[in-house]
Design a protein around this motif. Sequence first.
Motif, short mmCIF file in Angstrom:
data_model
loop_
_atom_site.label_atom_id
_atom_site.label_comp_id
_atom_site.label_asym_id
_atom_site.label_seq_id
_atom_site.Cartn_x
_atom_site.Cartn_y
_atom_site.Cartn_z
N VAL A 332 1.13 -1.75 0.24
CA VAL A 332 -0.08 0.21 -0.32
C VAL A 332 0.87 1.56 -0.25
O VAL A 332 0.08 1.91 -1.00
CB VAL A 332 -0.59 -0.01 1.50
CG1 VAL A 332 -1.94 1.17 1.17
CG2 VAL A 332 -1.87 -1.20 0.79
N LEU A 333 1.88 0.97 0.89
CA LEU A 333 2.73 2.63 0.65
C LEU A 333 3.46 2.25 -0.37
O LEU A 333 3.97 3.52 -1.57
CB LEU A 333 4.25 2.40 1.94
CG LEU A 333 3.21 2.38 3.44
CD1 LEU A 333 4.98 1.86 4.36
CD2 LEU A 333 2.85 3.89 3.55
N LEU A 334 3.58 1.78 -1.02
CA LEU A 334 4.15 1.93 -2.25
C LEU A 334 3.42 1.93 -3.48
O LEU A 334 3.79 3.07 -4.27
CB LEU A 334 4.91 0.31 -2.98
CG LEU A 334 5.59 -0.13 -4.34
CD1 LEU A 334 7.41 1.38 -3.78
CD2 LEU A 334 5.93 -1.43 -4.32
N LEU A 335 2.29 1.92 -3.29
CA LEU A 335 1.22 2.22 -4.45
C LEU A 335 0.97 3.59 -4.08
O LEU A 335 0.87 4.72 -5.09
CB LEU A 335 -0.71 1.52 -3.98
CG LEU A 335 0.70 -0.24 -5.16
CD1 LEU A 335 -1.38 -0.31 -4.72
CD2 LEU A 335 0.62 -0.01 -6.80
N LEU A 336 0.77 3.87 -2.74
CA LEU A 336 0.86 5.40 -2.58
C LEU A 336 1.99 6.64 -2.60
O LEU A 336 2.28 7.60 -3.17
CB LEU A 336 0.91 5.95 -0.94
CG LEU A 336 -0.49 4.98 -0.21
CD1 LEU A 336 -0.78 5.23 0.65
CD2 LEU A 336 -1.87 5.71 -0.71
N THR A 337 2.96 5.70 -2.72
CA THR A 337 4.82 6.97 -3.10
C THR A 337 4.77 6.68 -4.63
O THR A 337 4.95 8.05 -5.19
CB THR A 337 5.44 6.01 -2.41
OG1 THR A 337 5.98 5.14 -1.26
CG2 THR A 337 6.92 6.27 -2.94
#
Length: 349
Positions: A332-337
């Motif tokens: 999720v963090l990677l997608l948000l980034t």
Amino acid sequence: MPMEDHKLLYLQNFLQHNQNYRLEDYIQRVKAWEDDARNCYDKQIGLNSDQFAERMLLDGIFVIQLFLMCRYHQRRLPNDRIFNKPWLLNDVGHDMTLLENQMPFFVIQRLFKMAFGAHQQHMPELLELVYQFFEPVTGMEKLPELAMELEVKHFLHVISLSLLPSERKEQNENHKEMKFAPSAMELVAAGSKCLLDIEFENGVLNIPYLALYDSMEYYFRNIIAFEQCYCKNRYLTNYVAFMDCLVDTPGDAELQINKDIIENWLSNKEAVAQLLNALGKEIELSRDHHFYSLSDKLIKHCQRPHNKWKAMFKRDYCSSLWVVILVITTGVLLLLTVAQTVCSVLSLT
């Protein structure tokens, strides 16, 4: 030989309880079956007609009495040397399953019918008594239906029928090359999740539950010998060869024990691997279509790289709930980034 006197006691007890026929009547009846009985053996038996009839009668009545005493405790003799020593009863049961110790089942069946035919409705069928006697050591869940459909040859034949698959597979002689299944560790590395009814669908291998104890090798070896000598369809032989491939090392054995496929009554996991490997050694395989196609499916499954990658991912990143949460959170963090980066680029343009 030490059991011969005890057999005579059983014969005497049998005649006392069944007075419809005299001893001479039984002997004459067995003599009438002599040619058929002798033809059941591979080698010539060095007994004359009287000796052969006496041997058939003595052994036949002995096992009938043994079965009846096992079921009806009140029939047992005072201070019975067999039933008062459980280890001796176990030894007798072992001897009765040796391939070289089998006697024609039809002789025992006809003697049983002579004695109890008039009041058969009050007496269980002989096959029911056979099942009850061997159930504790063979683990037969029920009397095999095939035992009532086929002409049973002997006790070992009855036990072997209990091991047949529910759907009997026909052999396929078109396969020229016997394919051997990969080991359990190789299957897990390729993503097979469960080892529990020998079927393989959607990456899941199902194997029936198997309890392994010291005497298992004893029974399996005699049934395998029977199949190798006399049977076209060698179900147990092929099953043992398949399990031998699956359990190649103690690690394979431990995996199947942990998956509740094998209940280990042996000393350790090494003993499990040694037992299955010993059973599978130097046996002649038949080209059973079911096991051939099953092995083929497993081999192809293990040869596909994406199955190994998927299994590796599940093992390394989905081994526990916290690891799964961590992977999801990281994703999720990677997608948000990435989304934030894209938005920043778009705002600049």
